[in-house]
Design a protein around this motif. Structure first.
Motif, PDB file in Angstrom:
ATOM      1  N   THR A 133       4.821 -11.560  40.001  1.00 19.97           N
ATOM      2  CA  THR A 133       3.327 -11.149  40.084  1.00 19.97           C
ATOM      3  C   THR A 133       2.579 -12.598  39.881  1.00 19.97           C
ATOM      4  O   THR A 133       2.733 -13.157  38.881  1.00 19.97           O
ATOM      5  CB  THR A 133       2.972 -10.218  38.962  1.00 19.97           C
ATOM      6  N   PRO A 134       1.562 -12.830  40.652  1.00 21.82           N
ATOM      7  CA  PRO A 134       0.915 -14.187  40.746  1.00 21.82           C
ATOM      8  C   PRO A 134       0.214 -14.266  39.469  1.00 21.82           C
ATOM      9  O   PRO A 134      -0.409 -13.422  38.778  1.00 21.82           O
ATOM     10  CB  PRO A 134      -0.056 -14.186  42.002  1.00 21.82           C
ATOM     11  N   LYS A 135       0.287 -15.579  38.878  1.00 23.59           N
ATOM     12  CA  LYS A 135      -0.286 -15.599  37.517  1.00 23.59           C
ATOM     13  C   LYS A 135      -1.986 -15.415  37.711  1.00 23.59           C
ATOM     14  O   LYS A 135      -2.663 -15.042  36.538  1.00 23.59           O
ATOM     15  CB  LYS A 135      -0.403 -17.384  37.197  1.00 23.59           C
ATOM     16  N   MET A 136      -2.544 -15.612  38.836  1.00 22.06           N
ATOM     17  CA  MET A 136      -4.090 -15.283  38.973  1.00 22.06           C
ATOM     18  C   MET A 136      -4.314 -13.872  38.455  1.00 22.06           C
ATOM     19  O   MET A 136      -5.534 -13.675  38.082  1.00 22.06           O
ATOM     20  CB  MET A 136      -4.300 -16.001  40.180  1.00 22.06           C
ATOM     21  N   LYS A 167      -4.328   1.735  45.732  1.00 22.72           N
ATOM     22  CA  LYS A 167      -2.859   1.740  46.450  1.00 22.72           C
ATOM     23  C   LYS A 167      -2.083   0.584  45.513  1.00 22.72           C
ATOM     24  O   LYS A 167      -0.950   0.690  45.649  1.00 22.72           O
ATOM     25  CB  LYS A 167      -2.761   1.598  47.731  1.00 22.72           C
ATOM     26  N   TYR A 168      -2.508  -0.421  45.028  1.00 19.50           N
ATOM     27  CA  TYR A 168      -2.088  -1.470  44.654  1.00 19.50           C
ATOM     28  C   TYR A 168      -1.970  -1.252  43.052  1.00 19.50           C
ATOM     29  O   TYR A 168      -1.268  -2.064  42.423  1.00 19.50           O
ATOM     30  CB  TYR A 168      -2.749  -2.887  45.030  1.00 19.50           C
ATOM     31  N   GLN A 169      -2.868  -0.574  42.320  1.00 20.15           N
ATOM     32  CA  GLN A 169      -3.156  -0.579  40.988  1.00 20.15           C
ATOM     33  C   GLN A 169      -1.729  -0.194  40.132  1.00 20.15           C
ATOM     34  O   GLN A 169      -1.409  -1.157  39.218  1.00 20.15           O
ATOM     35  CB  GLN A 169      -3.936   0.667  40.708  1.00 20.15           C
ATOM     36  N   SER A 170      -0.905   0.552  40.585  1.00 17.13           N
ATOM     37  CA  SER A 170       0.485   0.897  39.870  1.00 17.13           C
ATOM     38  C   SER A 170       1.245  -0.416  39.623  1.00 17.13           C
ATOM     39  O   SER A 170       1.681  -0.851  38.857  1.00 17.13           O
ATOM     40  CB  SER A 170       1.144   2.039  40.495  1.00 17.13           C
ATOM     41  N   GLY A 171       1.487  -0.932  40.941  1.00 16.31           N
ATOM     42  CA  GLY A 171       2.268  -1.990  40.975  1.00 16.31           C
ATOM     43  C   GLY A 171       1.590  -3.302  40.343  1.00 16.31           C
ATOM     44  O   GLY A 171       2.320  -4.045  39.525  1.00 16.31           O
ATOM     45  N   ILE A 172       0.466  -3.499  40.279  1.00 17.66           N
ATOM     46  CA  ILE A 172      -0.317  -4.639  39.531  1.00 17.66           C
ATOM     47  C   ILE A 172      -0.250  -3.944  37.889  1.00 17.66           C
ATOM     48  O   ILE A 172       0.190  -5.061  37.204  1.00 17.66           O
ATOM     49  CB  ILE A 172      -1.897  -4.615  39.987  1.00 17.66           C
ATOM     50  N   ALA A 173      -0.494  -3.167  37.459  1.00 22.70           N
ATOM     51  CA  ALA A 173      -0.130  -2.382  36.301  1.00 22.70           C
ATOM     52  C   ALA A 173       1.156  -2.817  35.885  1.00 22.70           C
ATOM     53  O   ALA A 173       1.249  -3.166  34.582  1.00 22.70           O
ATOM     54  CB  ALA A 173      -0.595  -1.149  36.007  1.00 22.70           C
ATOM     55  N   TYR A 174       2.121  -2.694  36.450  1.00 24.32           N
ATOM     56  CA  TYR A 174       3.634  -2.895  36.137  1.00 24.32           C
ATOM     57  C   TYR A 174       3.663  -4.428  35.851  1.00 24.32           C
ATOM     58  O   TYR A 174       4.233  -4.791  34.716  1.00 24.32           O
ATOM     59  CB  TYR A 174       4.449  -2.397  37.161  1.00 24.32           C
ATOM     60  N   GLY A 175       3.294  -5.158  36.996  1.00 26.46           N
ATOM     61  CA  GLY A 175       3.513  -6.733  36.750  1.00 26.46           C
ATOM     62  C   GLY A 175       2.836  -7.281  35.476  1.00 26.46           C
ATOM     63  O   GLY A 175       3.279  -8.192  34.674  1.00 26.46           O
ATOM     64  N   ILE A 176       1.599  -6.794  35.155  1.00 28.25           N
ATOM     65  CA  ILE A 176       0.715  -6.994  34.153  1.00 28.25           C
ATOM     66  C   ILE A 176       1.339  -6.716  32.849  1.00 28.25           C
ATOM     67  O   ILE A 176       1.514  -7.286  31.779  1.00 28.25           O
ATOM     68  CB  ILE A 176      -0.737  -6.534  34.465  1.00 28.25           C
ATOM     69  N   SER A 177       1.815  -5.317  32.836  1.00 28.36           N
ATOM     70  CA  SER A 177       2.110  -4.907  31.465  1.00 28.36           C
ATOM     71  C   SER A 177       3.608  -5.599  31.213  1.00 28.36           C
ATOM     72  O   SER A 177       3.874  -5.889  29.842  1.00 28.36           O
ATOM     73  CB  SER A 177       2.512  -3.271  31.672  1.00 28.36           C
ATOM     74  N   LEU A 268      10.775 -18.175  44.359  1.00 27.61           N
ATOM     75  CA  LEU A 268       9.593 -17.844  43.625  1.00 27.61           C
ATOM     76  C   LEU A 268       8.429 -17.666  44.521  1.00 27.61           C
ATOM     77  O   LEU A 268       7.620 -16.683  44.563  1.00 27.61           O
ATOM     78  CB  LEU A 268       9.302 -18.552  42.440  1.00 27.61           C
ATOM     79  N   ASN A 269       8.264 -19.013  45.364  1.00 25.72           N
ATOM     80  CA  ASN A 269       7.073 -19.028  46.306  1.00 25.72           C
ATOM     81  C   ASN A 269       6.993 -18.039  47.239  1.00 25.72           C
ATOM     82  O   ASN A 269       6.133 -17.440  47.580  1.00 25.72           O
ATOM     83  CB  ASN A 269       6.853 -20.604  46.802  1.00 25.72           C
ATOM     84  N   VAL A 270       8.159 -17.618  47.861  1.00 26.09           N
ATOM     85  CA  VAL A 270       8.345 -16.604  48.971  1.00 26.09           C
ATOM     86  C   VAL A 270       8.033 -15.211  48.372  1.00 26.09           C
ATOM     87  O   VAL A 270       7.405 -14.549  48.962  1.00 26.09           O
ATOM     88  CB  VAL A 270       9.569 -16.721  49.774  1.00 26.09           C
ATOM     89  N   LEU A 271       8.691 -15.148  47.292  1.00 29.57           N
ATOM     90  CA  LEU A 271       8.481 -13.627  46.881  1.00 29.57           C
ATOM     91  C   LEU A 271       7.091 -13.480  46.206  1.00 29.57           C
ATOM     92  O   LEU A 271       6.543 -12.154  46.553  1.00 29.57           O
ATOM     93  CB  LEU A 271       9.467 -13.541  45.623  1.00 29.57           C
ATOM     94  N   GLN A 272       6.351 -14.278  45.575  1.00 33.50           N
ATOM     95  CA  GLN A 272       5.215 -14.077  45.205  1.00 33.50           C
ATOM     96  C   GLN A 272       4.101 -13.491  46.194  1.00 33.50           C
ATOM     97  O   GLN A 272       3.371 -12.785  46.056  1.00 33.50           O
ATOM     98  CB  GLN A 272       4.416 -15.282  44.416  1.00 33.50           C
ATOM     99  N   LYS A 273       4.265 -14.019  47.386  1.00 40.56           N
ATOM    100  CA  LYS A 273       3.508 -13.643  48.571  1.00 40.56           C
ATOM    101  C   LYS A 273       3.678 -12.083  48.931  1.00 40.56           C
ATOM    102  O   LYS A 273       2.716 -11.620  49.480  1.00 40.56           O
ATOM    103  CB  LYS A 273       3.769 -14.581  49.736  1.00 40.56           C
ATOM    104  N   LYS A 274       4.938 -11.435  48.558  1.00 43.09           N
ATOM    105  CA  LYS A 274       5.114 -10.126  48.713  1.00 43.09           C
ATOM    106  C   LYS A 274       4.916  -8.977  47.796  1.00 43.09           C
ATOM    107  O   LYS A 274       4.812  -8.149  48.131  1.00 43.09           O
ATOM    108  CB  LYS A 274       7.055  -9.976  48.974  1.00 43.09           C
ATOM    109  N   VAL A 275       4.643  -9.647  46.625  1.00 40.45           N
ATOM    110  CA  VAL A 275       4.195  -8.657  45.513  1.00 40.45           C
ATOM    111  C   VAL A 275       2.816  -8.040  45.453  1.00 40.45           C
ATOM    112  O   VAL A 275       2.833  -6.756  45.291  1.00 40.45           O
ATOM    113  CB  VAL A 275       4.424  -9.332  43.951  1.00 40.45           C
ATOM    114  N   VAL A 276       1.813  -8.609  45.920  1.00 42.74           N
ATOM    115  CA  VAL A 276       0.515  -8.200  45.980  1.00 42.74           C
ATOM    116  C   VAL A 276      -0.009  -8.288  47.496  1.00 42.74           C
ATOM    117  O   VAL A 276      -0.091  -9.234  48.009  1.00 42.74           O
ATOM    118  CB  VAL A 276      -0.414  -8.880  45.067  1.00 42.74           C
TER     119      VAL A 276
END
Length: 276
Positions: A133-136, A167-177, A268-276
């Protein structure tokens, strides 16, 4: 007194695999919310000659976590805790994911800090999503509230997560948590050190577990980026847990161990673009 190993989320997957390995040297208490699954797991463990029992616990509930810790201490010397309970983006909404993954870590760490013996070790299980999940996206400035006011921490975290489309909140909550789990374990190292105990986190990648099966399609897309071109075996991550809590790793604390088959390191760089 007998040595106790408590494993949250011990009814299946990584937690259950850890129970099989840890059961060679510890009395096992596996816990979770699904009593039927826990009892079936205990039956299998006992069939292999492992001393084990089930204990119903909701890690996102403070009173439940404290009762688990008190009960565990009454059974013997609390020498190891593997906090593997957690929810993926496919298992609940953003708020529930934050409650189980983030609040659950706060409550388990705080509860077992009170009962863990000198030489003990607690492992908080994170995820490679903390790295993908991107650091930002990470509201690291809010994490500090978890130390003294978990409720305020949750309110601020949820306000931040609701900035994003639903629609993105669950995925973002997971990465942040899961990023928070790493942060919290590192913060707790000094506190646990005062009682002669250790705390660290482990971040698994894609493993062959029931949770992994739910995310099988996504996991298969990631395998091509791994240095090791396959998903992990639960015995491999369970073996890592066992080593980390052992006396052989007695100088290991306050760190995160990424066990993902080289996925993050390789792409890492390629995958970060796919996460969010």
């Amino acid at each position: 007194m007998r040595k106790i190993c408590v494993i949250t989320g011990g009814g299946s997957g990584m937690g259950f695999a850890a129970a099989k390995i840890m059961g060679k040297n510890y009395y096992i208490i596996i816990c979770g919310r699904n009593t039927e699954k826990l009892e079936a797991a205990v039956k299998e463990l006992k069939a292999e000659g492992i001393q084990a029992e089930a204990y119903s616990c909701d890690v996102s509930d403070l009173a439940s976590a404290e009762k688990l810790a008190t009960y565990s201490k009454a059974k013997g010397t609390v020498a190891a805790v593997i906090h593997a309970a957690g929810m993926s983006p496919h298992m609940g909404d953003a708020k529930t994911i934050m409650e189980v993954n983030a609040l659950g870590t706060i409550y388990i760490n705080n509860a077992f800090y009170k009962v863990m013996e000198e030489g003990g070790c607690l492992i908080d299980v994170s995820s490679m999503s903390a790295y993908l999940t991107p650091k930002m996206v990470m509201p690291v400035g809010i994490y500090k509230y978890s130390r003294n006011d978990p409720e305020k921490f949750m309110r601020k975290m949820m306000r931040r997560i609701r900035f994003y489309p639903e629609k993105y909140q669950s995925g973002i909550a997971y990465g942040i948590s899961k990023n928070f789990v790493i942060w919290y374990a590192k913060q707790d190292a000094a506190r646990f050190g005062e009682i002669g105990a250790r705390v660290l986190s482990v971040s698994p990648g894609n493993f062959d577990t029931p949770m992994g099966e739910i995310e099988k399609e996504e996991a298969s897309a990631y395998v091509k980026y791994c240095a090791v071109k396959r998903v992990g075996k639960v015995e491999e991550i369970a073996g890592l847990f066992a080593y980390c809590v052992s006396e052989s790793a007695g100088y290991l604390t306050g760190v995160d161990i990424l066990c993902d088959g080289g996925l993050v390191a390789s792409g890492l760089n390629v995958l970060q673009k796919k996460v969010v």
